[in-house]
Design a protein around this motif. Structure first.
Motif, PDB file in Angstrom:
ATOM      1  N   GLY A 211     -50.120  15.513   1.108  1.00 35.50           N
ATOM      2  CA  GLY A 211     -51.540  15.514   1.419  1.00 35.50           C
ATOM      3  C   GLY A 211     -51.957  16.471   2.515  1.00 35.50           C
ATOM      4  O   GLY A 211     -53.113  16.455   2.953  1.00 35.50           O
ATOM      5  N   THR A 212     -51.072  17.341   2.937  1.00 38.96           N
ATOM      6  CA  THR A 212     -51.418  18.321   3.972  1.00 38.96           C
ATOM      7  C   THR A 212     -52.497  19.269   3.451  1.00 38.96           C
ATOM      8  O   THR A 212     -52.389  19.807   2.344  1.00 38.96           O
ATOM      9  N   SER A 213     -53.519  19.477   4.237  1.00 40.20           N
ATOM     10  CA  SER A 213     -54.641  20.312   3.795  1.00 40.20           C
ATOM     11  C   SER A 213     -54.343  21.790   3.946  1.00 40.20           C
ATOM     12  O   SER A 213     -53.466  22.205   4.725  1.00 40.20           O
ATOM     13  N   ALA A 214     -55.111  22.599   3.212  1.00 43.49           N
ATOM     14  CA  ALA A 214     -54.983  24.051   3.332  1.00 43.49           C
ATOM     15  C   ALA A 214     -55.329  24.498   4.748  1.00 43.49           C
ATOM     16  O   ALA A 214     -54.714  25.440   5.283  1.00 43.49           O
ATOM     17  N   GLU A 215     -56.269  23.837   5.377  1.00 37.17           N
ATOM     18  CA  GLU A 215     -56.672  24.191   6.739  1.00 37.17           C
ATOM     19  C   GLU A 215     -55.537  23.949   7.728  1.00 37.17           C
ATOM     20  O   GLU A 215     -55.310  24.752   8.649  1.00 37.17           O
ATOM     21  N   THR A 216     -54.828  22.834   7.556  1.00 37.24           N
ATOM     22  CA  THR A 216     -53.694  22.542   8.440  1.00 37.24           C
ATOM     23  C   THR A 216     -52.592  23.574   8.248  1.00 37.24           C
ATOM     24  O   THR A 216     -51.984  24.051   9.211  1.00 37.24           O
ATOM     25  N   LEU A 217     -52.326  23.944   6.999  1.00 34.85           N
ATOM     26  CA  LEU A 217     -51.325  24.967   6.715  1.00 34.85           C
ATOM     27  C   LEU A 217     -51.740  26.320   7.301  1.00 34.85           C
ATOM     28  O   LEU A 217     -50.907  27.056   7.848  1.00 34.85           O
ATOM     29  N   GLU A 218     -53.004  26.649   7.210  1.00 35.33           N
ATOM     30  CA  GLU A 218     -53.501  27.908   7.756  1.00 35.33           C
ATOM     31  C   GLU A 218     -53.319  27.955   9.268  1.00 35.33           C
ATOM     32  O   GLU A 218     -52.895  28.984   9.831  1.00 35.33           O
ATOM     33  N   ALA A 219     -53.629  26.852   9.916  1.00 33.64           N
ATOM     34  CA  ALA A 219     -53.477  26.800  11.370  1.00 33.64           C
ATOM     35  C   ALA A 219     -52.004  26.908  11.768  1.00 33.64           C
ATOM     36  O   ALA A 219     -51.655  27.579  12.747  1.00 33.64           O
ATOM     37  N   ALA A 220     -51.135  26.255  11.016  1.00 32.36           N
ATOM     38  CA  ALA A 220     -49.702  26.323  11.301  1.00 32.36           C
ATOM     39  C   ALA A 220     -49.171  27.739  11.092  1.00 32.36           C
ATOM     40  O   ALA A 220     -48.342  28.233  11.873  1.00 32.36           O
ATOM     41  N   PHE A 221     -49.655  28.408  10.059  1.00 34.06           N
ATOM     42  CA  PHE A 221     -49.222  29.777   9.785  1.00 34.06           C
ATOM     43  C   PHE A 221     -49.672  30.714  10.905  1.00 34.06           C
ATOM     44  O   PHE A 221     -48.915  31.585  11.346  1.00 34.06           O
ATOM     45  N   ALA A 222     -50.891  30.544  11.367  1.00 38.85           N
ATOM     46  CA  ALA A 222     -51.389  31.366  12.473  1.00 38.85           C
ATOM     47  C   ALA A 222     -50.532  31.154  13.721  1.00 38.85           C
ATOM     48  O   ALA A 222     -50.194  32.113  14.432  1.00 38.85           O
ATOM     49  N   GLN A 245     -44.898  20.836  -5.741  1.00 38.66           N
ATOM     50  CA  GLN A 245     -45.544  21.759  -6.673  1.00 38.66           C
ATOM     51  C   GLN A 245     -46.951  21.333  -7.095  1.00 38.66           C
ATOM     52  O   GLN A 245     -47.704  22.152  -7.639  1.00 38.66           O
ATOM     53  N   ASN A 246     -47.331  20.098  -6.815  1.00 36.97           N
ATOM     54  CA  ASN A 246     -48.682  19.658  -7.160  1.00 36.97           C
ATOM     55  C   ASN A 246     -49.529  19.345  -5.927  1.00 36.97           C
ATOM     56  O   ASN A 246     -50.556  18.657  -6.043  1.00 36.97           O
ATOM     57  N   GLU A 247     -49.102  19.839  -4.781  1.00 43.49           N
ATOM     58  CA  GLU A 247     -49.855  19.620  -3.548  1.00 43.49           C
ATOM     59  C   GLU A 247     -51.087  20.538  -3.517  1.00 43.49           C
ATOM     60  O   GLU A 247     -50.941  21.768  -3.408  1.00 43.49           O
ATOM     61  N   PRO A 248     -52.284  19.982  -3.600  1.00 43.57           N
ATOM     62  CA  PRO A 248     -53.496  20.829  -3.641  1.00 43.57           C
ATOM     63  C   PRO A 248     -53.645  21.738  -2.428  1.00 43.57           C
ATOM     64  O   PRO A 248     -54.024  22.906  -2.549  1.00 43.57           O
ATOM     65  N   GLY A 249     -53.358  21.199  -1.240  1.00 47.46           N
ATOM     66  CA  GLY A 249     -53.513  21.997  -0.030  1.00 47.46           C
ATOM     67  C   GLY A 249     -52.570  23.186   0.007  1.00 47.46           C
ATOM     68  O   GLY A 249     -52.961  24.298   0.376  1.00 47.46           O
ATOM     69  N   LEU A 250     -51.328  22.959  -0.379  1.00 44.42           N
ATOM     70  CA  LEU A 250     -50.336  24.029  -0.401  1.00 44.42           C
ATOM     71  C   LEU A 250     -50.712  25.104  -1.417  1.00 44.42           C
ATOM     72  O   LEU A 250     -50.650  26.303  -1.130  1.00 44.42           O
ATOM     73  N   LEU A 251     -51.127  24.668  -2.597  1.00 45.92           N
ATOM     74  CA  LEU A 251     -51.510  25.622  -3.633  1.00 45.92           C
ATOM     75  C   LEU A 251     -52.742  26.425  -3.221  1.00 45.92           C
ATOM     76  O   LEU A 251     -52.807  27.644  -3.444  1.00 45.92           O
ATOM     77  N   ALA A 252     -53.712  25.764  -2.592  1.00 47.34           N
ATOM     78  CA  ALA A 252     -54.932  26.456  -2.161  1.00 47.34           C
ATOM     79  C   ALA A 252     -54.621  27.447  -1.047  1.00 47.34           C
ATOM     80  O   ALA A 252     -55.179  28.558  -1.015  1.00 47.34           O
ATOM     81  N   PHE A 253     -53.748  27.069  -0.133  1.00 48.45           N
ATOM     82  CA  PHE A 253     -53.345  27.950   0.963  1.00 48.45           C
ATOM     83  C   PHE A 253     -52.711  29.231   0.430  1.00 48.45           C
ATOM     84  O   PHE A 253     -53.070  30.342   0.839  1.00 48.45           O
ATOM     85  N   CYS A 254     -51.801  29.089  -0.508  1.00 38.79           N
ATOM     86  CA  CYS A 254     -51.135  30.264  -1.077  1.00 38.79           C
ATOM     87  C   CYS A 254     -52.093  31.115  -1.893  1.00 38.79           C
ATOM     88  O   CYS A 254     -52.060  32.356  -1.837  1.00 38.79           O
TER      89      CYS A 254
END
Length: 332
Positions: A211-222, A245-254
């Motif tokens: 359930g990790t969001s794309a926003e959280t992934l973006e902040a972690a990447f930065a 493979q079905n994580e929406p946040g991860l897929l949206a981030f990529c």
């Protein structure tokens, strides 16, 4: 490279079809089947890597003028007269590959490639064309002219390279004895006022909670980029375990970064040779002691460059694909 040809006469159409056999691409004739010059140019400027006009240069210039934005994003544009005598690159000669395309077209139809870029005219090293041939991103395109200007003026240009570069160093280039002296640098970690050329060789390994969001992934990447001081432009793909493979946040981030993301089973990740940062918790949940490092190395088929970095329930690691730059800056 995706190519699109546009002709204006039957003679030009025949040449375009001939060129497309050797250098594949779509072929259209202006005024036929509803094809208009303005609409074709507008569409192909977005969807194609190269536009080839078979006809008058003036028509091509007027067609592309409203769409030209930047040498880093504009497609290659080449004009070929309908008799096949001249192939003239008129846009994105170096970074877009128009000069190389004009030479390739000339080889097919016997034309003269009319190359007008100054470095080519003088037969000297072209740093932007070299970057393209070495699969590098140019971070500061406005600094290209500073390097080229020095070479054209006969002044020495100093470089820094974090990777060994094979072959003979081009005339006018000298290895900088300090990073601050470099006019351009081949590096994953840009610093200072040099022109930075970043190899596009990175694979980002990703682990995250459900359930990790794309926003959280973006902040972690930065935060990851800041921690190691490396350029995000180095990353070309991402990898993780198949449980994600079905994580929406991860897929949206990529997807937001335009990266293909590949997923591997725990068994595949366990089989990756090397020393990795183990986690008993990750082992208990996923069946493998580390996801981000192993996934990155497996997908890159290379070596771990930056180890596991944890932030807000996200783990990231960077691996690099094999990279062997050389000093060639034009196609042989």
């Amino acid at each position: 490279m995706t190519r699109a040809y546009l002709a204006f006469t039957e003679t030009g159409l025949a040449l375009a079809k001939r060129l497309a056999v050797a250098l594949p691409g779509s072929v259209a004739r202006c005024g036929r089947d509803g094809v208009s010059l303005a609409e074709w140019a507008s569409a192909q400027f977005v969807h194609s890597d190269a536009l080839i006009f078979v006809g008058a240069a003036g028509l091509a210039v007027r067609a592309i003028a409203p769409h030209c934005k930047s040498k880093t994003t504009d497609p290659a544009v080449v004009v070929v007269d309908e008799c096949g005598r001249f192939a003239v690159p008129i846009l994105s000669g170096h970074l877009g590959g128009a000069n190389d395309l004009a030479r390739a077209i000339a080889a097919v139809c016997g034309a003269v490639p009319v190359i007008t870029t100054a470095t080519d005219a003088h037969g000297i090293f072209a740093v932007d064309e070299w970057a393209k041939h070495q699969n590098c991103m140019v971070l500061e395109p406005e600094r290209i002219k500073l390097v080229s200007g020095k070479l054209l003026a006969g002044q020495p240009v100093y470089y820094r390279a974090d990777f060994p570069v094979m072959g003979t160093v081009p005339a006018g280039l000298f290895l900088a004895d300090t990073p601050e002296k470099a006019d351009f640098a081949l590096t994953l970690c840009p610093t200072g006022q040099a022109l930075h050329l970043v190899p596009r060789i990175g694979v980002l390994g990703i682990g995250c909670k459900r359930g990790t969001s794309a926003e959280t992934l973006e902040a972690a990447f930065a935060a990851f980029c800041t921690r190691y001081g490396f350029a995000a432009q180095a990353v070309t793909a991402a990898a993780s375990i198949d449980l994600k493979q079905n994580e929406p946040g991860l897929l949206a981030f990529c997807q937001a970064h335009g990266w293909p993301v590949r997923f591997y089973s725990a068994a595949q990740l366990r089989s990756v040779p090397g020393q990795f940062t183990p986690s008993p918790f990750v082992q208990s949940v996923t069946g493998v002691d580390n996801v981000c490092e192993r996934a990155a190395v497996l997908d890159a088929d290379g070596s771990l460059f930056y180890p596991k970095f944890a932030c807000s329930g996200v783990t990231l690691a960077l691996a690099c694909r094999p990279f062997a730059p050389d000093w060639r800056w034009q196609n042989a």
